[in-house]
Motif scaffolding. Sequence first.
Motif, mmCIF file in Angstrom:
data_model
loop_
_atom_site.group_PDB
_atom_site.id
_atom_site.type_symbol
_atom_site.label_atom_id
_atom_site.label_comp_id
_atom_site.label_asym_id
_atom_site.label_seq_id
_atom_site.Cartn_x
_atom_site.Cartn_y
_atom_site.Cartn_z
ATOM 1 N N GLY A 1 0.836 -1.199 0.000
ATOM 2 C CA GLY A 1 0.000 0.000 0.000
ATOM 3 C C GLY A 1 0.866 1.242 0.000
ATOM 4 O O GLY A 1 1.508 1.583 -1.003
ATOM 5 N N ALA A 2 0.925 1.921 1.153
ATOM 6 C CA ALA A 2 1.660 3.182 1.267
ATOM 7 C C ALA A 2 3.151 3.031 1.007
ATOM 8 O O ALA A 2 3.835 4.004 0.718
ATOM 9 N N GLY A 3 3.671 1.785 1.055
ATOM 10 C CA GLY A 3 5.095 1.549 0.848
ATOM 11 C C GLY A 3 5.507 1.299 -0.592
ATOM 12 O O GLY A 3 6.628 0.859 -0.841
ATOM 13 N N TRP A 4 4.615 1.585 -1.561
ATOM 14 C CA TRP A 4 5.011 1.444 -2.975
ATOM 15 C C TRP A 4 6.195 2.369 -3.240
ATOM 16 O O TRP A 4 6.409 3.350 -2.530
ATOM 17 N N LEU A 5 6.985 2.053 -4.272
ATOM 18 C CA LEU A 5 8.228 2.787 -4.501
ATOM 19 C C LEU A 5 8.183 3.756 -5.669
ATOM 20 O O LEU A 5 8.544 4.918 -5.527
ATOM 21 N N PHE A 6 7.779 3.285 -6.857
ATOM 22 C CA PHE A 6 7.746 4.164 -8.029
ATOM 23 C C PHE A 6 6.793 3.590 -9.068
ATOM 24 O O PHE A 6 6.360 2.449 -8.964
ATOM 25 N N THR A 7 6.454 4.411 -10.066
ATOM 26 C CA THR A 7 5.615 3.957 -11.174
ATOM 27 C C THR A 7 6.393 4.090 -12.474
ATOM 28 O O THR A 7 7.297 4.919 -12.587
ATOM 29 N N VAL A 8 6.018 3.245 -13.447
ATOM 30 C CA VAL A 8 6.716 3.210 -14.728
ATOM 31 C C VAL A 8 5.707 3.152 -15.866
ATOM 32 O O VAL A 8 4.732 2.394 -15.805
ATOM 33 N N GLU A 9 5.948 3.964 -16.888
ATOM 34 C CA GLU A 9 5.238 3.821 -18.164
ATOM 35 C C GLU A 9 5.938 2.671 -18.872
ATOM 36 O O GLU A 9 7.082 2.804 -19.307
ATOM 37 N N VAL A 10 5.282 1.531 -18.945
ATOM 38 C CA VAL A 10 5.921 0.282 -19.358
ATOM 39 C C VAL A 10 6.020 0.158 -20.876
ATOM 40 O O VAL A 10 5.036 0.326 -21.585
ATOM 41 N N ASP A 11 7.238 -0.176 -21.325
ATOM 42 C CA ASP A 11 7.475 -0.535 -22.720
ATOM 43 C C ASP A 11 7.473 -2.052 -22.873
ATOM 44 O O ASP A 11 7.050 -2.579 -23.892
ATOM 45 N N GLU A 12 7.983 -2.740 -21.832
ATOM 46 C CA GLU A 12 8.096 -4.190 -21.887
ATOM 47 C C GLU A 12 8.181 -4.749 -20.465
ATOM 48 O O GLU A 12 8.839 -4.158 -19.612
ATOM 49 N N GLU A 13 7.526 -5.872 -20.237
ATOM 50 C CA GLU A 13 7.607 -6.542 -18.940
ATOM 51 C C GLU A 13 8.780 -7.515 -18.951
ATOM 52 O O GLU A 13 9.092 -8.112 -19.975
ATOM 53 N N GLY A 14 9.400 -7.662 -17.798
ATOM 54 C CA GLY A 14 10.410 -8.701 -17.633
ATOM 55 C C GLY A 14 9.710 -10.009 -17.302
ATOM 56 O O GLY A 14 8.472 -10.072 -17.291
ATOM 57 N N PRO A 15 10.465 -11.055 -17.015
ATOM 58 C CA PRO A 15 9.829 -12.306 -16.599
ATOM 59 C C PRO A 15 9.186 -12.118 -15.222
ATOM 60 O O PRO A 15 9.861 -11.730 -14.273
ATOM 61 N N LEU A 16 7.882 -12.325 -15.146
ATOM 62 C CA LEU A 16 7.147 -12.112 -13.909
ATOM 63 C C LEU A 16 6.404 -13.381 -13.502
ATOM 64 O O LEU A 16 5.978 -14.159 -14.357
ATOM 65 N N LEU A 17 6.235 -13.552 -12.204
ATOM 66 C CA LEU A 17 5.516 -14.684 -11.642
ATOM 67 C C LEU A 17 4.132 -14.229 -11.193
ATOM 68 O O LEU A 17 3.952 -13.088 -10.758
ATOM 69 N N SER A 18 3.169 -15.130 -11.248
ATOM 70 C CA SER A 18 1.863 -14.854 -10.650
ATOM 71 C C SER A 18 2.024 -14.879 -9.136
ATOM 72 O O SER A 18 3.038 -15.376 -8.610
ATOM 73 N N ALA A 19 1.043 -14.379 -8.415
ATOM 74 C CA ALA A 19 1.078 -14.416 -6.950
ATOM 75 C C ALA A 19 1.210 -15.857 -6.462
ATOM 76 O O ALA A 19 1.969 -16.138 -5.530
ATOM 77 N N GLU A 20 0.494 -16.768 -7.102
ATOM 78 C CA GLU A 20 0.532 -18.176 -6.705
ATOM 79 C C GLU A 20 1.925 -18.763 -6.921
ATOM 80 O O GLU A 20 2.460 -19.468 -6.061
ATOM 81 N N GLU A 21 2.529 -18.476 -8.077
ATOM 82 C CA GLU A 21 3.875 -18.982 -8.372
ATOM 83 C C GLU A 21 4.907 -18.405 -7.407
ATOM 84 O O GLU A 21 5.785 -19.119 -6.914
ATOM 85 N N TYR A 22 4.777 -17.121 -7.114
ATOM 86 C CA TYR A 22 5.709 -16.472 -6.196
ATOM 87 C C TYR A 22 5.582 -17.060 -4.791
ATOM 88 O O TYR A 22 6.584 -17.340 -4.132
ATOM 89 N N ALA A 23 4.346 -17.240 -4.333
ATOM 90 C CA ALA A 23 4.114 -17.809 -2.995
ATOM 91 C C ALA A 23 4.700 -19.208 -2.901
ATOM 92 O O ALA A 23 5.385 -19.546 -1.916
ATOM 93 N N GLU A 24 4.459 -20.022 -3.909
ATOM 94 C CA GLU A 24 4.980 -21.391 -3.905
ATOM 95 C C GLU A 24 6.513 -21.390 -3.906
ATOM 96 O O GLU A 24 7.134 -22.132 -3.148
ATOM 97 N N LYS A 25 7.105 -20.563 -4.723
ATOM 98 C CA LYS A 25 8.568 -20.494 -4.834
ATOM 99 C C LYS A 25 9.212 -20.079 -3.509
ATOM 100 O O LYS A 25 10.312 -20.507 -3.190
ATOM 101 N N ASN A 26 8.514 -19.243 -2.747
ATOM 102 C CA ASN A 26 9.068 -18.715 -1.486
ATOM 103 C C ASN A 26 8.497 -19.380 -0.247
ATOM 104 O O ASN A 26 8.753 -18.933 0.871
ATOM 105 N N ASN A 27 7.683 -20.422 -0.451
ATOM 106 C CA ASN A 27 7.106 -21.178 0.662
ATOM 107 C C ASN A 27 6.347 -20.291 1.651
ATOM 108 O O ASN A 27 6.572 -20.355 2.855
ATOM 109 N N VAL A 28 5.496 -19.412 1.104
ATOM 110 C CA VAL A 28 4.693 -18.520 1.933
ATOM 111 C C VAL A 28 3.226 -18.610 1.506
ATOM 112 O O VAL A 28 2.911 -19.198 0.483
ATOM 113 N N THR A 29 2.368 -17.973 2.279
ATOM 114 C CA THR A 29 0.936 -18.012 1.999
ATOM 115 C C THR A 29 0.491 -16.824 1.187
ATOM 116 O O THR A 29 1.140 -15.781 1.165
ATOM 117 N N LEU A 30 -0.638 -17.004 0.532
ATOM 118 C CA LEU A 30 -1.266 -15.902 -0.214
ATOM 119 C C LEU A 30 -2.025 -15.032 0.750
ATOM 120 O O LEU A 30 -2.486 -15.444 1.759
#
Length: 125
Positions: free
Chosen positions: A96-125
Amino acid sequence: MSSVQTGLRYSEEHEWVDTSSPAKIGVSKVAADALGDVVYVDLPEVGDAVTAGETCGEIESTKSVSDLYSPVTGTVAAVNDDVADNPALVNEDPYGAGWLFTVEVDEEGPLLSAEEYAEKNNVTL
């Protein structure tokens, strides 16, 4: 608050991105917890070009200094001055209030879904 917020996408380096336009970027609660008490943030400036997967700033905590990576390629549209003035917001409210910056995006890098990220880091959604 859960460690991973649904509806966002995540980089391998623990940044989250809300892919609306402009894309809002911050660090995950997983990263904020691992960092400990954040005491300083060095953010890119408005107008800076950022490249997905490359460093664009630093986050300093009482434990260490960590590089901040951009999850997308584009131009920085805004920075969160509140976080620059009060870096503890990264720990208190990373999605929320701790966001850092915004970008006008030209291209996305490799990104994970919330589910993939949670599984990879052994944490809950």
